[in-house]
Design an enzyme around this catalytic site. Structure first.
Site, PDB file in Angstrom:
ATOM      1  N   TRP A 258       0.900  -0.714  -0.196  1.00  0.00           N
ATOM      2  CA  TRP A 258      -0.021  -0.300  -0.033  1.00  0.00           C
ATOM      3  C   TRP A 258       1.064   1.504   0.180  1.00  0.00           C
ATOM      4  O   TRP A 258       0.394   2.502  -0.728  1.00  0.00           O
ATOM      5  CB  TRP A 258      -1.006  -0.036   0.856  1.00  0.00           C
ATOM      6  CG  TRP A 258      -2.043  -1.097   1.200  1.00  0.00           C
ATOM      7  CD1 TRP A 258      -2.619  -2.487   1.456  1.00  0.00           C
ATOM      8  CD2 TRP A 258      -2.878  -0.861   0.214  1.00  0.00           C
ATOM      9  NE1 TRP A 258      -3.808  -2.784   1.025  1.00  0.00           N
ATOM     10  CE2 TRP A 258      -3.972  -2.277  -0.076  1.00  0.00           C
ATOM     11  CE3 TRP A 258      -3.549  -0.267  -0.949  1.00  0.00           C
ATOM     12  CZ2 TRP A 258      -4.830  -2.215  -0.415  1.00  0.00           C
ATOM     13  CZ3 TRP A 258      -4.354  -0.625  -1.931  1.00  0.00           C
ATOM     14  CH2 TRP A 258      -4.974  -1.813  -2.188  1.00  0.00           C
TER      15      TRP A 258
ATOM     16  N   ASP B 146      -2.115   6.879   5.869  1.00  0.00           N
ATOM     17  CA  ASP B 146      -3.069   5.996   5.499  1.00  0.00           C
ATOM     18  C   ASP B 146      -3.521   4.712   6.037  1.00  0.00           C
ATOM     19  O   ASP B 146      -3.206   3.659   6.946  1.00  0.00           O
ATOM     20  CB  ASP B 146      -2.887   4.981   4.408  1.00  0.00           C
ATOM     21  CG  ASP B 146      -3.522   3.732   3.180  1.00  0.00           C
ATOM     22  OD1 ASP B 146      -4.154   4.305   4.217  1.00  0.00           O
ATOM     23  OD2 ASP B 146      -3.152   3.253   2.457  1.00  0.00           O
TER      24      ASP B 146
ATOM     25  N   LYS C 278     -12.513  -1.470   5.856  1.00  0.00           N
ATOM     26  CA  LYS C 278     -11.798  -2.592   6.739  1.00  0.00           C
ATOM     27  C   LYS C 278     -12.292  -2.260   8.086  1.00  0.00           C
ATOM     28  O   LYS C 278     -13.343  -3.254   9.346  1.00  0.00           O
ATOM     29  CB  LYS C 278     -10.573  -2.393   6.840  1.00  0.00           C
ATOM     30  CG  LYS C 278     -10.329  -2.453   5.731  1.00  0.00           C
ATOM     31  CD  LYS C 278     -10.356  -2.087   4.529  1.00  0.00           C
ATOM     32  CE  LYS C 278      -8.999  -2.627   2.993  1.00  0.00           C
ATOM     33  NZ  LYS C 278      -8.064  -1.766   2.603  1.00  0.00           N
TER      34      LYS C 278
HETATM   35  C1  LIG Z   1      -7.714  -1.128   1.092  1.00  0.00           C
HETATM   36  C2  LIG Z   1      -6.698  -0.297   1.167  1.00  0.00           C
HETATM   37  C3  LIG Z   1      -6.441   0.803   0.130  1.00  0.00           C
HETATM   38  C4  LIG Z   1      -7.013   0.689  -0.534  1.00  0.00           C
HETATM   39  O1  LIG Z   1      -8.467   0.715  -0.477  1.00  0.00           O
HETATM   40  P1  LIG Z   1      -9.356   1.404  -1.274  1.00  0.00           P
HETATM   41  O2  LIG Z   1     -10.927   1.809  -0.815  1.00  0.00           O
HETATM   42  O3  LIG Z   1      -9.309   0.393  -2.130  1.00  0.00           O
HETATM   43  O4  LIG Z   1      -8.747   2.440  -2.896  1.00  0.00           O
HETATM   44  C5  LIG Z   1      -5.251   1.543   0.775  1.00  0.00           C
HETATM   45  N1  LIG Z   1      -4.814   0.994   1.701  1.00  0.00           N
HETATM   46  C6  LIG Z   1      -4.446   0.970   2.509  1.00  0.00           C
HETATM   47  C7  LIG Z   1      -3.330   0.350   3.834  1.00  0.00           C
HETATM   48  C8  LIG Z   1      -5.577  -0.278   2.404  1.00  0.00           C
HETATM   49  O5  LIG Z   1      -5.889  -1.477   3.633  1.00  0.00           O
END
Ligand SMILES: *Cc1c(COP(=O)(O)O)cnc(C)c1O
Length: 359
Positions: free
Chosen positions: A102, A171, A195
């Site tokens: 990521w 993030d 999540k």
């Molecule tokens: C799932 C995830 C993403 C991507 O998220 P989207 O909503 O599909 O763009 C980005 N960063 C992390 C750490 C994630 O777990």
């Protein structure tokens, strides 16, 4: 019957939340229609929106000088939004920690707009650890410092918040709301919802006020935090149902005892699983102990030829979505807030049983 769901995302939602949504689906609070069927600008939806924001503020103790934004395009849109919103003042230079897949995506996007300095990387050991602060070389002219507190695919979680001299951007898609965080140490926090917040289709941004005036010229309107902040996250039609559901999750979290309770529970769940894996010669976890994620637990079997059988039998036992990410293989159990302790107990019991039968 509902089964135990270990999906990495979109992930399990709390059952009481789904039940409430079901109960209100056709006739929301006696209005004779669904929450999906009213204007986002109506008084009744504004109440939903404001309550969700206030509950999130309460849960994370977000200071008043931070805006809470409900955004579209997932965390991925924020990979672009971060440089667009922060590269407008000073040098177009940013520091990034490269901790896994990521972080890599965030880095690739930022590179389109400016210079990215990789201040630390876990690549030397296949991203099985969170690089420690002693290994950094921070730039002195960075517009911001970006990291990924929890790498959802690799199962690597930072056990500390970086101390940096420029705005810290995180993030937090896969570990937000799993523990108390010192929001005041961050400039920007963002997270896709699917999540630990709610269904997919919405993302949360927490942005310090003074960072709303640093956007590059020509920023797409839909990526601008300032536009979102000024419009109450309603510059265009927001995903109202996802927002409503996120609000129900926040309410549920408060009822469970908030992020402190979630943190205690995350400790119990992840410790149970890691200790079992470490005691076994049949299962192993590639991640270094001090960096192991409490949310995403990757593990492999001693013989990968048994993977298919493990997945078939676990599914039969009511344990869903244990397959690892396609890029790394093996297994992954995601233990987000909505996954109860009983799910992990059932998983460990199944794993012990499978080992006895197949090892
Ligand atoms: C799932 C995830 C993403 C991507 O998220 P989207 O909503 O599909 O763009 C980005 N960063 C992390 C750490 C994630 O777990």
């Amino acid at each position: 019957m509902r089964k135990f769901n270990f999906c990495a995302g979109p992930a399990a939602l709390p059952e009481p939340v789904l039940r409430q949504a079901q109960q209100e689906l056709l006739d929301w609070g006696g209005r004779g229609c669904s929450v999906m069927e009213v204007s986002h600008r109506s008084a009744e939806f504004l109440e939903v929106a404001e309550r969700a924001e206030q509950d999130l503020r309460d849960l994370l103790s977000i200071p008043d000088n931070y805006k809470v934004l409900f955004l579209q395009g997932g965390a991925t849109a924020q990979f672009s939004a971060v440089p667009w919103n922060l590269f407008g003042v000073g040098d177009k230079v940013a520091d990034y920690i490269h901790s896994g897949q990521w972080a890599d995506k965030a880095i690739r996007e930022a590179k389109r707009y400016g210079q990215v300095n990789i201040v630390a990387s876990g690549e030397d050991r296949s991203f099985t650890y969170a690089p420690g602060a002693e290994s950094w070389t921070q730039s002195d002219n960075a517009a911001y410092f970006h990291y990924t507190p929890n790498e959802t695919i690799g199962g690597v979680e930072f056990d500390y918040v970086p101390d940096v001299t420029c705005p810290l951007v995180a993030d937090m898609s896969s570990n937000i709301l799993s523990r108390p965080i010192p929001v005041e140490k961050f400039g920007v926090i963002y997270a896709g919802a699917q999540k630990n917040i709610g269904p997919s289709g919405i993302a949360v941004g927490i942005v310090r006020d003074d960072l709303l005036d640093r956007a590059m010229e020509g920023i797409p309107r839909s990526l601008s935090w300032k536009v979102a902040a000024e419009a109450g996250s309603m510059d265009n039609t927001p995903p109202t149902f996802a927002w409503y559901l996120a609000g129900l999750v926040f309410r549920w979290l408060k009822g469970q005892g908030g992020v402190e309770a979630m943190s205690t529970l995350a400790d119990r769940k992840s410790t149970l699983l890691y200790e079992f894996i470490d005691r076994s010669d049949f299962y192993s976890c590639p991640v270094e102990k001090s960096s192991r994620s409490r949310m995403n637990v990757p593990f492999v079997l001693a013989d990968e030829r048994l993977d298919k059988e493990f997945l078939r039998q676990s599914e039969e036992a009511g344990l869903l979505n244990l397959k690892g990410h396609r890029s790394v293989g093996g297994m992954r159990a995601s233990l987000y807030n909505a996954v109860p302790l009983e799910a992990v107990e059932a998983l460990v019991s199944f794993m012990a049983d499978f080992e006895k039968r197949c090892a």
